[in-house]
Motif scaffolding. Structure first.
Motif, mmCIF file in Angstrom:
data_model
loop_
_atom_site.group_PDB
_atom_site.id
_atom_site.type_symbol
_atom_site.label_atom_id
_atom_site.label_comp_id
_atom_site.label_asym_id
_atom_site.label_seq_id
_atom_site.Cartn_x
_atom_site.Cartn_y
_atom_site.Cartn_z
ATOM 1 N N ARG A 39 0.852 -1.200 0.000
ATOM 2 C CA ARG A 39 0.000 0.000 0.000
ATOM 3 C C ARG A 39 0.877 1.235 0.000
ATOM 4 N NH1 ARG A 39 -5.297 -0.495 3.487
ATOM 5 N NH2 ARG A 39 -5.307 1.600 2.690
ATOM 6 N N TYR A 40 0.257 2.367 -0.268
ATOM 7 C CA TYR A 40 0.982 3.637 -0.160
ATOM 8 C C TYR A 40 0.012 4.736 0.251
ATOM 9 C CZ TYR A 40 -0.963 4.650 -4.786
ATOM 10 O OH TYR A 40 -1.816 4.848 -5.842
ATOM 11 N N TRP A 41 0.562 5.776 0.836
ATOM 12 C CA TRP A 41 -0.202 6.943 1.265
ATOM 13 C C TRP A 41 0.518 8.178 0.750
ATOM 14 C CZ3 TRP A 41 0.886 2.639 3.988
ATOM 15 C CH2 TRP A 41 -0.173 1.926 4.548
ATOM 16 N N VAL A 42 -0.253 9.227 0.455
ATOM 17 C CA VAL A 42 0.315 10.421 -0.153
ATOM 18 C C VAL A 42 -0.208 11.670 0.551
ATOM 19 C CG1 VAL A 42 0.524 11.763 -2.293
ATOM 20 C CG2 VAL A 42 0.366 9.262 -2.395
ATOM 21 N N ASP A 43 0.684 12.591 0.860
ATOM 22 C CA ASP A 43 0.344 13.947 1.294
ATOM 23 C C ASP A 43 0.810 14.844 0.152
ATOM 24 O OD1 ASP A 43 0.377 16.558 2.290
ATOM 25 O OD2 ASP A 43 1.029 15.939 4.285
ATOM 26 N N GLU A 44 -0.118 15.151 -0.759
ATOM 27 C CA GLU A 44 0.241 15.882 -1.978
ATOM 28 C C GLU A 44 0.871 17.235 -1.681
ATOM 29 O OE1 GLU A 44 -2.558 15.016 -5.582
ATOM 30 O OE2 GLU A 44 -3.824 15.178 -3.773
ATOM 31 N N HIS A 46 2.446 18.448 0.906
ATOM 32 C CA HIS A 46 3.750 18.453 1.565
ATOM 33 C C HIS A 46 4.772 17.557 0.865
ATOM 34 C CE1 HIS A 46 1.096 19.894 4.860
ATOM 35 N NE2 HIS A 46 2.102 20.755 4.961
ATOM 36 N N GLY A 47 4.373 16.921 -0.236
ATOM 37 C CA GLY A 47 5.305 16.095 -1.004
ATOM 38 C C GLY A 47 5.787 14.867 -0.265
ATOM 39 N N LYS A 48 4.925 14.284 0.552
ATOM 40 C CA LYS A 48 5.302 13.101 1.328
ATOM 41 C C LYS A 48 4.606 11.862 0.766
ATOM 42 C CE LYS A 48 7.768 15.083 4.560
ATOM 43 N NZ LYS A 48 9.185 14.827 4.730
ATOM 44 N N ILE A 49 5.373 10.791 0.620
ATOM 45 C CA ILE A 49 4.850 9.505 0.165
ATOM 46 C C ILE A 49 5.340 8.450 1.158
ATOM 47 C CG2 ILE A 49 4.772 7.823 -1.715
ATOM 48 C CD1 ILE A 49 5.883 10.184 -3.511
ATOM 49 N N PHE A 50 4.430 7.580 1.559
ATOM 50 C CA PHE A 50 4.736 6.508 2.494
ATOM 51 C C PHE A 50 4.365 5.189 1.824
ATOM 52 C CE2 PHE A 50 3.432 10.337 4.625
ATOM 53 C CZ PHE A 50 4.418 10.535 5.575
ATOM 54 N N CYS A 51 5.296 4.248 1.762
ATOM 55 C CA CYS A 51 5.057 2.959 1.108
ATOM 56 C C CYS A 51 5.230 1.831 2.119
ATOM 57 C CB CYS A 51 6.046 2.738 -0.027
ATOM 58 S SG CYS A 51 6.075 4.019 -1.291
ATOM 59 N N LEU A 52 4.281 0.911 2.133
ATOM 60 C CA LEU A 52 4.365 -0.283 2.968
ATOM 61 C C LEU A 52 4.769 -1.441 2.075
ATOM 62 C CD1 LEU A 52 3.823 -1.351 5.861
ATOM 63 C CD2 LEU A 52 1.539 -1.981 5.043
#
Length: 83
Positions: A39-44, A46-52
């Motif tokens: 999965r992944y999550w995005v904070d557009e 603030h330019g943050k991407i989190f990948c599991l």
């Protein structure tokens, strides 16, 4: 196998559409490295991407990003699932 959360910081923000395309490239590449991006999550804004990701090592997880699109994570953490 271990589970990792990686964090990307993209200066100037990032679009959800661009991240979706990069994630698809990860999915297309991950088998070569014995990795499963989950999965992944995005904070557009603030330019943050989190990948599991489930991977044999942090290095294997990074190798998928490197080959798939070149956007290697700034940080990667081994994590344990809780409830």
């Amino acid at each position: 196998m271990s589970i990792y959360m990686d964090v990307h910081s993209i200066s100037g923000g990032v679009s959800l559409d661009d991240v979706a395309k990069a994630h698809q490239a990860d999915l297309d590449t991950q088998g070569e490295f014995g990795v499963t991006y989950q999965r992944y999550w995005v904070d557009e804004a603030h330019g943050k991407i989190f990948c599991l990701v489930e991977a044999p090592s942090a290095e294997a997880a990074a190798a998928v990003h490197r080959k798939a699109h070149g956007l290697v994570a700034d940080e990667i953490f081994e994590v344990s699932e809780g409830s």
